[in-house]
Design a protein around this motif. Structure first.
Motif, PDB file in Angstrom:
ATOM      1  N   PRO A 162      10.783 -20.623 -15.855  1.00 10.34           N
ATOM      2  CA  PRO A 162       9.538 -20.636 -16.638  1.00 10.34           C
ATOM      3  C   PRO A 162       9.337 -22.018 -17.248  1.00 10.34           C
ATOM      4  CG  PRO A 162      10.862 -18.703 -17.195  1.00 10.34           C
ATOM      5  CD  PRO A 162      11.703 -19.563 -16.306  1.00 10.34           C
ATOM      6  N   ASN A 163       8.083 -22.430 -17.306  1.00  3.28           N
ATOM      7  CA  ASN A 163       7.708 -23.717 -17.896  1.00  3.28           C
ATOM      8  C   ASN A 163       8.131 -24.942 -17.082  1.00  3.28           C
ATOM      9  OD1 ASN A 163       6.245 -22.880 -20.101  1.00  3.28           O
ATOM     10  ND2 ASN A 163       8.093 -22.514 -21.314  1.00  3.28           N
ATOM     11  N   ALA A 164       8.608 -24.717 -15.883  1.00  9.17           N
ATOM     12  CA  ALA A 164       8.930 -25.868 -15.038  1.00  9.17           C
ATOM     13  C   ALA A 164       7.644 -26.604 -14.662  1.00  9.17           C
ATOM     14  CB  ALA A 164       9.666 -25.407 -13.786  1.00  9.17           C
ATOM     15  N   GLY A 165       6.533 -25.856 -14.659  1.00 12.08           N
ATOM     16  CA  GLY A 165       5.242 -26.471 -14.327  1.00 12.08           C
ATOM     17  C   GLY A 165       4.636 -25.930 -13.049  1.00 12.08           C
ATOM     18  N   LYS A 166       4.997 -24.675 -12.685  1.00 10.37           N
ATOM     19  CA  LYS A 166       4.551 -24.112 -11.405  1.00 10.37           C
ATOM     20  C   LYS A 166       3.031 -23.945 -11.349  1.00 10.37           C
ATOM     21  CE  LYS A 166       7.367 -20.638 -11.866  1.00 10.37           C
ATOM     22  NZ  LYS A 166       8.082 -21.125 -13.064  1.00 10.37           N
ATOM     23  N   SER A 167       2.457 -23.375 -12.412  1.00  9.52           N
ATOM     24  CA  SER A 167       0.991 -23.195 -12.345  1.00  9.52           C
ATOM     25  C   SER A 167       0.278 -24.534 -12.412  1.00  9.52           C
ATOM     26  CB  SER A 167       0.463 -22.280 -13.450  1.00  9.52           C
ATOM     27  OG  SER A 167       1.464 -21.852 -14.286  1.00  9.52           O
ATOM     28  N   THR A 168       0.833 -25.449 -13.179  1.00 12.49           N
ATOM     29  CA  THR A 168       0.214 -26.773 -13.250  1.00 12.49           C
ATOM     30  C   THR A 168       0.221 -27.413 -11.862  1.00 12.49           C
ATOM     31  OG1 THR A 168       1.182 -26.944 -15.454  1.00 12.49           O
ATOM     32  CG2 THR A 168       0.223 -28.941 -14.533  1.00 12.49           C
ATOM     33  N   LEU A 169       1.337 -27.277 -11.157  1.00 15.48           N
ATOM     34  CA  LEU A 169       1.449 -27.852  -9.818  1.00 15.48           C
ATOM     35  C   LEU A 169       0.459 -27.185  -8.853  1.00 15.48           C
ATOM     36  CD1 LEU A 169       2.730 -29.488  -7.572  1.00 15.48           C
ATOM     37  CD2 LEU A 169       4.511 -27.752  -7.391  1.00 15.48           C
TER      38      LEU A 169
ATOM     39  N   GLY B 129      11.105 -32.374  -8.551  1.00 14.25           N
ATOM     40  CA  GLY B 129      11.422 -32.628  -9.953  1.00 14.25           C
ATOM     41  C   GLY B 129      10.138 -32.939 -10.699  1.00 14.25           C
ATOM     42  N   ASN B 130       9.898 -32.198 -11.767  1.00 13.47           N
ATOM     43  CA  ASN B 130       8.623 -32.354 -12.485  1.00 13.47           C
ATOM     44  C   ASN B 130       8.837 -33.021 -13.851  1.00 13.47           C
ATOM     45  OD1 ASN B 130       5.866 -32.107 -12.942  1.00 13.47           O
ATOM     46  ND2 ASN B 130       6.049 -30.040 -13.797  1.00 13.47           N
ATOM     47  N   LYS B 131       7.725 -33.437 -14.423  1.00 12.99           N
ATOM     48  CA  LYS B 131       7.658 -34.067 -15.756  1.00 12.99           C
ATOM     49  C   LYS B 131       8.298 -35.447 -15.759  1.00 12.99           C
ATOM     50  CE  LYS B 131       7.262 -29.476 -17.740  1.00 12.99           C
ATOM     51  NZ  LYS B 131       7.434 -28.562 -18.851  1.00 12.99           N
ATOM     52  N   LEU B 132       7.998 -36.150 -14.686  1.00 15.93           N
ATOM     53  CA  LEU B 132       8.427 -37.531 -14.524  1.00 15.93           C
ATOM     54  C   LEU B 132       8.025 -38.366 -15.740  1.00 15.93           C
ATOM     55  CD1 LEU B 132       9.703 -39.358 -12.351  1.00 15.93           C
ATOM     56  CD2 LEU B 132       7.457 -39.598 -11.317  1.00 15.93           C
ATOM     57  N   ASP B 133       6.854 -38.032 -16.294  1.00 18.58           N
ATOM     58  CA  ASP B 133       6.319 -38.834 -17.408  1.00 18.58           C
ATOM     59  C   ASP B 133       7.179 -38.721 -18.672  1.00 18.58           C
ATOM     60  OD1 ASP B 133       5.434 -36.142 -17.249  1.00 18.58           O
ATOM     61  OD2 ASP B 133       3.970 -36.509 -18.845  1.00 18.58           O
ATOM     62  N   LEU B 134       7.910 -37.603 -18.796  1.00 18.76           N
ATOM     63  CA  LEU B 134       8.715 -37.405 -20.009  1.00 18.76           C
ATOM     64  C   LEU B 134      10.178 -37.809 -19.824  1.00 18.76           C
ATOM     65  CD1 LEU B 134       7.493 -33.858 -21.185  1.00 18.76           C
ATOM     66  CD2 LEU B 134       6.658 -36.100 -21.922  1.00 18.76           C
TER      67      LEU B 134
ATOM     68  N   ALA C  16       4.705 -35.765 -11.609  1.00 13.88           N
ATOM     69  CA  ALA C  16       4.242 -35.294 -12.907  1.00 13.88           C
ATOM     70  C   ALA C  16       3.018 -34.444 -12.609  1.00 13.88           C
ATOM     71  CB  ALA C  16       3.898 -36.458 -13.826  1.00 13.88           C
ATOM     72  N   ALA C  17       3.226 -33.130 -12.535  1.00 15.28           N
ATOM     73  CA  ALA C  17       2.151 -32.235 -12.097  1.00 15.28           C
ATOM     74  C   ALA C  17       0.937 -32.358 -13.003  1.00 15.28           C
ATOM     75  CB  ALA C  17       2.645 -30.788 -12.056  1.00 15.28           C
ATOM     76  N   ALA C  18       1.174 -32.601 -14.281  1.00 16.14           N
ATOM     77  CA  ALA C  18       0.069 -32.624 -15.227  1.00 16.14           C
ATOM     78  C   ALA C  18      -0.872 -33.795 -14.976  1.00 16.14           C
ATOM     79  CB  ALA C  18       0.611 -32.677 -16.652  1.00 16.14           C
TER      80      ALA C  18
HETATM   81  P1  GDP Z   1       5.211 -22.483 -15.227  1.00 19.36           P
HETATM   82  O1  GDP Z   1       5.692 -21.518 -16.231  1.00 19.36           O
HETATM   83  O2  GDP Z   1       6.319 -22.937 -14.356  1.00 19.36           O
HETATM   84  O3  GDP Z   1       4.016 -22.033 -14.456  1.00 19.36           O
HETATM   85  O4  GDP Z   1       4.792 -23.808 -16.032  1.00 19.36           O
HETATM   86  P2  GDP Z   1       3.337 -24.284 -16.480  1.00 19.36           P
HETATM   87  O5  GDP Z   1       2.604 -24.842 -15.351  1.00 19.36           O
HETATM   88  O6  GDP Z   1       2.678 -23.218 -17.255  1.00 19.36           O
HETATM   89  O7  GDP Z   1       3.742 -25.499 -17.429  1.00 19.36           O
HETATM   90  C1  GDP Z   1       4.521 -25.328 -18.574  1.00 19.36           C
HETATM   91  C2  GDP Z   1       4.196 -26.442 -19.556  1.00 19.36           C
HETATM   92  O8  GDP Z   1       4.593 -27.707 -19.050  1.00 19.36           O
HETATM   93  C3  GDP Z   1       2.711 -26.554 -19.848  1.00 19.36           C
HETATM   94  O9  GDP Z   1       2.535 -26.821 -21.214  1.00 19.36           O
HETATM   95  C4  GDP Z   1       2.286 -27.749 -19.022  1.00 19.36           C
HETATM   96  O10 GDP Z   1       1.178 -28.423 -19.582  1.00 19.36           O
HETATM   97  C5  GDP Z   1       3.500 -28.619 -19.087  1.00 19.36           C
HETATM   98  N1  GDP Z   1       3.604 -29.514 -17.935  1.00 19.36           N
HETATM   99  C6  GDP Z   1       3.520 -29.179 -16.621  1.00 19.36           C
HETATM  100  N2  GDP Z   1       3.675 -30.261 -15.846  1.00 19.36           N
HETATM  101  C7  GDP Z   1       3.875 -31.315 -16.681  1.00 19.36           C
HETATM  102  C8  GDP Z   1       4.086 -32.715 -16.462  1.00 19.36           C
HETATM  103  O11 GDP Z   1       4.131 -33.230 -15.346  1.00 19.36           O
HETATM  104  N3  GDP Z   1       4.271 -33.474 -17.565  1.00 19.36           N
HETATM  105  C9  GDP Z   1       4.221 -32.959 -18.820  1.00 19.36           C
HETATM  106  N4  GDP Z   1       4.400 -33.784 -19.830  1.00 19.36           N
HETATM  107  N5  GDP Z   1       4.002 -31.664 -19.040  1.00 19.36           N
HETATM  108  C10 GDP Z   1       3.827 -30.829 -17.994  1.00 19.36           C
END
Ligand code: GDP
Length: 463
Positions: free
Chosen positions: A233-240, A340-345, A364-366
């Motif tokens: 959870p929160n890895a960024g799947k929906s964002t991706l 690997g996600n969140k390269l920016d952080l 960085a999916a976001a």
């Molecule tokens: P999921 O639970 O795997 O579907 O994750 P979400 O897509 O809901 O993302 C979880 C959180 O991580 C959200 O607050 C996103 O905005 C944040 N997030 C996703 N991708 C990135 C990224 O590349 N960089 C940063 N800084 N935040 C991200």
């Protein structure tokens, strides 16, 4: 396999050839010896019986005195038509009621409602094209991406068939020489040069194997790639997923009526469709430490062609990720792409640690950083075994063809083994015949009634 005798096609078939429902125009098609006369009997306008082929005629369709519709009739005379028979196409107004009335009228007068694919079957039986080409007609209708369209069109126009015929022709020559040796029986002559035969068989085998390998890609082109996106959870799947879909939207937005629901999980990258599997369902339970979550996700992964495993590189070490992947996909049974996600952080050290892993893309999916690289990596996974290595211009997309090619390859192997071990001509000839039969099945040079039925019933009615 028994030889197939074409039936006498004395009846005239009729069907609606456009989709049912309201529309500007519907097209009712007839084919067979009475197509023109039957239509003429219910048509007011010019006398259709006297008209030449490839002509259009405006008039009305009447049931006795009652006018059913104003129509345009297209007339084709055998053999210059799709089925090579007399064909009439009635373009009427697109109303189910009118269509039913016209079909009722024509069937009462002796036309028979066509079965699925019957027009195309007739075209095949009259030699308009071979079986592989006929199958491509169905593929062309079902094609929903640039690549699947291109492959189907190439097959329909005979590209694949030509390649097969060339292979077959070369084998036939040798088979004939072997049969000749058999005719001479006890005299112990060798007409067929064994060394030449080995070289030829090896060459043909390479081509058959190349076609077989192309099936992997062909299947993907036709049916898409089922891809599971997994991760904590929160890895960024929906964002991706959203980022992938946004890229796609730019391409599909011109298609009227495309609803978000339909494309939500499907992304087309360079003409290849990736179907992302129910990631929402996975999201609740993807805590891979939790065993039920692992179990559920693992089941999904096993049904996938590709696993895209997403991880937050600021929270996980490569060692942890490896363990998670091992739990989810033991021995990497399913091809995996680690993202690997969140390269920016991430810190320099975190980035460096993940960069060293094989088969890994950092994004960085976001913000969308690294998305192009990710798309390329996805394509490379799919193409790996396919197009690039085969360099094939012909791509096998049909399971039936793949099976026949497998049978061909097996029979050719048997001939090659036989040649190496000095097997008698009789067995060699038998195996070679089998290889020829398997190849011939693809284009329908050798076919059975059952085979034809199973192929053509996959078509829609009216085609
Ligand atoms: P999921 O639970 O795997 O579907 O994750 P979400 O897509 O809901 O993302 C979880 C959180 O991580 C959200 O607050 C996103 O905005 C944040 N997030 C996703 N991708 C990135 C990224 O590349 N960089 C940063 N800084 N935040 C991200």
């Amino acid at each position: 396999m028994a030889a197939f005798l074409p039936p006498v096609l004395s009846d005239t078939i009729v069907a609606l050839s456009t989709p049912p429902g309201a529309g500007a125009i519907a097209l009712v098609r007839l084919s067979g010896p009475n197509a023109i006369a039957l239509t003429d009997d219910v048509f007011s306008g010019k006398r259709l019986r006297d008209q030449p082929g490839n002509t259009l005629h405006y008039g009305t369709i009447r049931d006795g005195e009652r006018i059913l519709d104003e129509v345009v009739v297209s007339l084709f005379r055998a053999p210059h038509s799709y089925t090579r028979e007399d064909v009439v196409e009635i373009s009427c107004h697109g109303s189910d009621y009118i269509v039913q009335q016209i079909l009722g009228l024509l069937t009462r007068r002796g036309a028979r409602l066509a079965e699925a694919g019957e027009f195309t079957k007739r075209a095949f039986l009259h030699g308009a094209f071979d079986l592989a080409q006929a199958e491509a007609v169905a593929d062309l209708i079902a094609a929903n991406s640039a690549l699947s369209h291109q492959v189907a069109l190439q097959q329909m126009r005979g590209g694949f068939s030509q390649e097969l015929r060339a292979l077959r022709a070369r084998l036939v020559q040798f088979a004939a020489l072997l049969e000749l040796e058999l005719d001479f029986g006890e005299e112990d002559v060798e007409f067929a040069d064994r060394t030449g035969l080995v070289a030829l068989l090896q060459e043909v085998q390479v081509l058959v194997r190349r076609l077989l390998r192309s099936f992997e890609l062909g299947n993907v082109i036709k049916n898409g790639v089922t891809t599971v996106i997994a991760g904590k959870p929160n890895a960024g799947k929906s964002t991706l997923l959203n980022a992938l879909l946004n890229e796609e939207r730019a391409i599909v937005s011109a298609v009227a009526g495309t609803t978000r629901d339909l494309i939500e999980d499907e992304v087309s990258i360079e003409g290849i469709r990736f179907r992302f599997v129910d990631t929402a369902g996975l999201r609740e339970t993807t805590d891979v430490v939790e065993s039920i979550g692992v179990e559920r996700t693992r089941k999904r992964v096993q049904q996938a062609a590709l696993l895209l495993y997403l991880t937050d590189i600021t929270l996980n070490t490569p060692a942890e990720v490896k363990a998670e992947l091992e739990a989810l996909n033991p021995d990497q049974q399913i091809p995996t792409l680690l993202v690997g996600n969140k390269l920016d952080l991430a810190s320099e050290a975190q980035i460096e640690a993940f960069r060293r892993l094989p088969d890994t893309v950092l994004i960085a999916a976001a913000s969308g950083a690294g998305m192009e690289e990710l798309q390329e990596a996805l394509l490379a996974r799919v193409r790996g075994e396919g197009l690039d290595q085969t360099g094939a211009t012909t791509i096998v997309t049909n399971l039936r063809h793949a099976r026949s090619l497998e049978a061909t390859a097996a029979a050719l192997d048997a001939v090659l083994i036989g040649l190496n071990t000095g097997t008698g001509t009789e067995l060699l000839a038998a195996d070679l015949r089998q290889a020829l039969a398997a190849l011939g099945e693809i284009t329908g040079e050798i076919s059975s009634d059952d085979l034809l039925t199973s192929i053509f019933t996959q078509f829609c009615i009216g085609k």
